[in-house]
Design an enzyme around this catalytic site. Structure first.
Site, mmCIF file in Angstrom:
data_model
loop_
_atom_site.group_PDB
_atom_site.id
_atom_site.type_symbol
_atom_site.label_atom_id
_atom_site.label_comp_id
_atom_site.label_asym_id
_atom_site.label_seq_id
_atom_site.Cartn_x
_atom_site.Cartn_y
_atom_site.Cartn_z
ATOM 1 C CB SER A 114 -49.854 4.215 -4.673
ATOM 2 O OG SER A 114 -51.007 4.063 -5.346
ATOM 3 C CD GLU A 115 -54.234 2.174 -3.446
ATOM 4 O OE1 GLU A 115 -53.450 2.047 -2.248
ATOM 5 O OE2 GLU A 115 -55.166 3.124 -3.290
ATOM 6 C CB SER A 148 -54.904 13.879 -1.838
ATOM 7 O OG SER A 148 -55.587 13.223 -1.045
ATOM 8 N N GLY A 192 -54.229 13.731 3.617
ATOM 9 C CA GLY A 192 -53.109 14.202 4.392
ATOM 10 C C GLY A 192 -54.050 14.682 5.915
ATOM 11 C CD GLU A 249 -44.655 16.432 -1.512
ATOM 12 O OE1 GLU A 249 -45.573 16.900 -2.180
ATOM 13 O OE2 GLU A 249 -44.052 15.450 -2.124
ATOM 14 N NE ARG A 269 -40.060 15.352 -12.556
ATOM 15 C CZ ARG A 269 -39.960 15.568 -11.137
ATOM 16 N NH1 ARG A 269 -40.744 16.547 -10.545
ATOM 17 N NH2 ARG A 269 -39.308 14.909 -10.417
ATOM 18 C CB CYS A 274 -47.209 17.606 -5.534
ATOM 19 S SG CYS A 274 -47.655 15.998 -5.061
ATOM 20 C CB SER A 307 -36.869 17.268 -8.442
ATOM 21 O OG SER A 307 -38.253 17.746 -8.387
#
Ligand code: SIN
Length: 474
Positions: free
Chosen positions: A174-175, A226, A230, A247, A275, A281, A437
């Site tokens: 990600s930028e 997102s 996607g 994902e 969190r 997501c 997770s």
């Protein structure tokens, strides 16, 4: 941080003439500058991966595994420094960043082990004199596109499995949070990744995404982010029929049944909701509570919300800032849409007094299905509270969304547990747990939450092709 980071291409750091400022969402101050990659450099990085793949795919599984183990040890060695970078560029509380480094490192260790366990099948032939079998080959050059909410773990979950399978990877982080990934780039070289096995390009997501998803040298796209992006990647990838794993977004229900242990449910909820300030997501996006326990659960929840410390992630806060102005605007828009449609704000509801990108933890009741807080992922510290009467009602309401990533529920009744697992349209479940997770989770969802799974016992499968052979040996 004094470095000016560039693109990692064929084992070398390349700097160009365009730069991107990376800023700290806590105070909007620039942390560092990143030299971005243009189209030519992006194509150069793909070609380098093509070369990298040719040699890497011939390395023995044992050698790949050893190099990944070095990588794992280096990430663990630099745990604190990496965690600080994660907090600086993403705003998440430092204790969560430390957990992320361990979580992210666990994918590297696990993939290193799974590299040694790539299996094929051999079948008894229905006809005599023949052998039937499969072989598994690495898929080729993989493009990994990763999000800002887990700047380390989403990179390692993809890259380490791909590399363990014998693929070469071009990463576009990600930028908003590229520094963590670039630091991983330095560590990958130190660990012994040969040139072209792991390249990193930075910068303009639309341009780079288009090049990666249309270039014929790339055989697989793996993306977390997102649903909107996607879908675009999926469309672009169709021109060269790429293998794709996605994902995407979620709209997780968190269900408290009447027989639940309410204190345990509350602890699980706080974890699943807050969190990364709700920016995951799999964040609990809608809270469903049975009517018979709703008053007591709500008053306990209000007490917990009052105690949450909002502030600088570096200074032990529970909730940091949102990532960007767009994220803040979205949360504000969801709350005002709810108010306009008759919702009641039980707690918070406004920008936080700290200003900047902070938003108050917010509890909303009188939620209706048509509201944005019900329909969409809020990706912030907002809790829409919905009461329910029966199991069927809550299952139907939970499924009334295009998403299907994670769902959580608290109950002691095993019949309810099985009914939920069979009828909730979700890919992952927390049963009496707000935490799901782990590297063992086949992470992924149903419906518009994505395609494919990452991590787990099968973590290398998305990066392997299966070939079948019939050998007539008579
Ligand atoms: C995500 O939010 O996309 C990933 C969260 C996780 O792996 O726990």
């Amino acid at each position: 941080m004094k470095k000016i980071y560039g693109s990692l291409i064929h084992g070398k750091w390349i700097k160009g003439s365009n730069f991107l400022n990376v800023s700290n969402p806590f105070n909007n101050k620039t942390i560092t500058k990143i030299s971005t990659s243009n189209i030519t450099q992006t194509i150069e990085a793909i070609k380098s991966c093509q070369l990298g793949f040719k040699s890497w795919s011939k390395y023995s599984a044992k050698d790949r595994s050893e190099i990944l183990k070095n990588f794992y040890s280096l990430v663990k060695k630099h745990r604190t420094k990496i965690a600080e970078i994660i907090t600086l560029e993403s705003g998440k509380p430092i204790q969560e960043s430390i957990v992320e480094v361990d979580y992210g490192a666990s994918f590297i260790e696990w993939s290193a082990e799974q590299a040694l366990r790539i299996k094929s099948d051999i079948f008894e032939s229905p006809e005599s004199g023949k052998k039937l079998f499969t072989i598994r080959n690495p898929i080729g050059v993989v493009a990994a596109i990763t999000p800002w909410n887990f700047p380390l773990a989403m990179v390692t979950r993809k890259v380490s499995s791909a590399v363990a399978a014998g693929c070469a990877v071009i990463l576009k982080p990600s930028e908003l949070t590229p520094i963590t990934a670039l630091e991983l780039g330095f560590l990958s070289l130190e660990a012994g990744f040969p040139p072209g096995v792991f390249n990193i390009v930075n910068g303009e997501p639309k341009m780079i995404g288009k090049v990666l998803s249309t270039n014929p040298m790339i055989k697989k796209i793996t993306f977390t982010g997102s649903t909107e992006v996607g879908k675009l990647l999926m469309k672009n990838s169709s021109s060269t029929v790429k293998n794709i794993s996605l994902e995407l977004g979620g709209n997780a229900p968190f269900i408290v049944f009447s027989d639940a242990d309410l204190d345990a449910a509350l602890n699980g909820f706080m974890m699943a909701k807050f969190r990364n300030a709700g920016q995951t997501c799999i964040s609990a996006n809608r809270l469903f509570v049975h009517k018979s326990v709703s008053n007591i659960f709500t008053s306990k929840l209000l007490e917990r919300l009052k105690k949450l410390k909002v502030g600088d992630g570096m200074k032990g806060s529970d909730i940091g800032p949102l990532i960007s102005n767009e994220a803040l605007k979205k949360v504000i828009n969801h709350v005002s849409d709810a108010k306009k449609n008759g919702a009641k704000i039980l707690f918070g509801g406004n920008k936080h007094k700290l200003g900047g990108l902070f938003f108050e933890p917010t509890l909303i009741s009188n939620v209706k299905k048509k509201m944005k807080v019900f329909q969409k992922e809020n990706f912030g510290p907002i809790i829409p509270l919905i009461e329910f009467d029966s199991d069927d009602e809550v299952i139907n309401m939970s499924n009334e969304t295009n998403y299907g990533l994670a769902a959580y529920f608290y109950t002691k009744n095993s019949t309810t547990i099985w009914k939920n697992l069979n009828n909730l349209d979700y890919g992952m479940f927390g049963i009496n747990s707000g935490k799901i997770s782990t590297y063992l989770n086949p992470f992924g969802g149903l419906k518009e939450s994505g395609i494919g799974r990452e991590g787990s016992l099968q973590c290398l499968d998305p990066f392997l092709e299966t070939k079948f052979a019939l050998w007539n040996y008579d």
